[in-house]
Write a protein that holds these residues in place. Structure first.
Motif, PDB file in Angstrom:
ATOM      1  N   ILE A   1       5.584  -5.162  -8.833  1.00  0.00           N
ATOM      2  CA  ILE A   1       4.709  -6.358  -8.787  1.00  0.00           C
ATOM      3  C   ILE A   1       3.661  -6.830  -8.599  1.00  0.00           C
ATOM      4  CG2 ILE A   1       3.944  -8.291 -10.644  1.00  0.00           C
ATOM      5  CD1 ILE A   1       8.036  -7.575 -10.966  1.00  0.00           C
ATOM      6  N   ASN A   2       2.558  -6.744  -7.618  1.00  0.00           N
ATOM      7  CA  ASN A   2       1.912  -7.021  -6.658  1.00  0.00           C
ATOM      8  C   ASN A   2       1.127  -9.106  -7.261  1.00  0.00           C
ATOM      9  OD1 ASN A   2       2.600  -5.310  -5.024  1.00  0.00           O
ATOM     10  ND2 ASN A   2       0.823  -4.315  -5.826  1.00  0.00           N
ATOM     11  N   MET A   3       0.795  -9.605  -6.077  1.00  0.00           N
ATOM     12  CA  MET A   3       0.328 -11.046  -6.906  1.00  0.00           C
ATOM     13  C   MET A   3      -1.025 -10.821  -6.205  1.00  0.00           C
ATOM     14  SD  MET A   3       0.703 -13.841  -7.891  1.00  0.00           S
ATOM     15  CE  MET A   3       2.652 -15.277  -8.716  1.00  0.00           C
ATOM     16  N   SER A   4      -2.072 -10.896  -7.902  1.00  0.00           N
ATOM     17  CA  SER A   4      -3.283 -10.829  -7.494  1.00  0.00           C
ATOM     18  C   SER A   4      -3.724 -12.723  -8.298  1.00  0.00           C
ATOM     19  CB  SER A   4      -4.231  -9.989  -8.689  1.00  0.00           C
ATOM     20  OG  SER A   4      -5.711  -9.958  -8.014  1.00  0.00           O
ATOM     21  N   SER A   5      -4.514 -12.098  -8.638  1.00  0.00           N
ATOM     22  CA  SER A   5      -5.369 -13.757  -9.324  1.00  0.00           C
ATOM     23  C   SER A   5      -6.550 -13.566 -10.438  1.00  0.00           C
ATOM     24  CB  SER A   5      -5.814 -13.937  -8.164  1.00  0.00           C
ATOM     25  OG  SER A   5      -6.956 -15.434  -8.558  1.00  0.00           O
ATOM     26  N   THR A   6      -7.274 -14.680 -11.333  1.00  0.00           N
ATOM     27  CA  THR A   6      -8.115 -14.093 -11.858  1.00  0.00           C
ATOM     28  C   THR A   6      -9.394 -14.365 -10.833  1.00  0.00           C
ATOM     29  OG1 THR A   6      -8.354 -16.451 -12.325  1.00  0.00           O
ATOM     30  CG2 THR A   6      -7.133 -15.371 -13.777  1.00  0.00           C
TER      31      THR A   6
END
Ligand code: NAD
Length: 251
Positions: free
Chosen positions: A138-143
């Protein structure tokens, strides 16, 4: 218990969202390695969470290949059967600088931590997961990986790249039962931000853009990580899940 007997690594686990993910993973029965480059933060998270279950801390600099390698070796030694079931890539930085003022060093540092760090940890862990029957990354991206925000050029670019990195990994790793997704939070209010004393006008303006009328909570993001780490999301891979109170519906 959604994550009973799952072994999980969380990078950026010393931070606001990462430490909450660690807390929720422990509550759901996972064995957890909390990894961060900030020893003090790791000690403080460990003090808060110890007693909740199987928990280890490990200093890592996700921008260094040898350091990430040490983390993965450490995980193999600590986890039962040497199995890594879940990798949550949460470590990240986002310095504010206008595009025109962004020097190459700043751009490179953000890419090294946010993007290259995610790439390296994912690749090393995937290699292990391929021989142990699979797992969830699970990779943390962002809006900010979907829509641009002024003053965050390096951050926006790194978070957008994480989404396609994750999709490509999902394409190639599906046959090994490795699922890869990214999470795109909007504004999640943290203690650090509150301590930094964001101007009220800025907070009010931001909240106006959010249909639910408030910032998100770290625990709401952590719950999404629990879901994506668990077998309940067994048919979800290669996608990005937005958690933003509806903010980017209208931008
Ligand atoms: N808070 C928000 O509103 C928000 C919104 C969208 C996305 N995110 C993302 O969520 C993640 C966590 O954000 P947060 O608000 O908890 O921030 P945070 O600063 O509290 O946590 C980030 C953690 O990453 C660690 N870190 C930084 N560089 C590192 C490195 N080289 N190696 C290892 N660890 C390193 C820091 O020490 C820190 O503990 C980040 O990737 C951020 O971009 C946050």
């Amino acid at each position: 218990m959604e994550l009973k007997s799952k072994n999980a690594i969380i990078t950026g686990g010393g931070g606001a969202i990462g430490s909450e993910i660690a807390r929720r993973f422990l509550e759901e029965g996972a064995c957890v390695i909390i990894a961060d480059n900030n020893q003090k933060a790791l000690d403080s998270v460990y003090d808060k969470l110890r007693g909740m279950g199987d928990i280890f801390t490990k200093v890592v600099d996700v921008s260094s290949e040898s350091s990430v390698n040490d983390l993965v070796d450490f995980a193999e030694k600590q986890f039962s059967g040497g199995r890594i079931d879940v990798l949550a890539n949460v470590a990240g930085i986002g310095p504010f600088k206008k595009f025109i003022d962004t020097d190459t060093e700043t751009f490179q540092r953000v890419m090294d931590i946010n993007l290259k760090g995610t790439f390296m940890a994912s690749r090393m862990v995937s290699n292990k997961m391929m021989s142990t029957g699979g797992g969830s990354i699970i990779n943390m991206s962002s809006t900010n990986g979907i829509l641009a925000e002024e003053g965050l050029v390096s951050y926006n670019a790194s978070k957008a790249a994480i989404i396609l990195l994750s999709k490509t990994m999902a394409l190639e790793l599906g046959k090994y039962n490795i699922r890869v997704n990214s999470v795109c939070p909007g504004w999640i209010r943290t203690e650090l931000q509150d301590k930094a004393g964001l101007p009220k006008e800025m907070i009010d303006n931001y909240i106006k853009k959010i249909p639910l009328g408030r910032a998100g909570k770290t625990t709401e993001v952590a719950d999404l990580f629990v879901f994506l780490a668990s077998d309940r999301s067994s048919f979800i891979t290669g996608t990005e899940i937005v958690i933003d109170g509806g903010q980017i519906c209208q931008e």
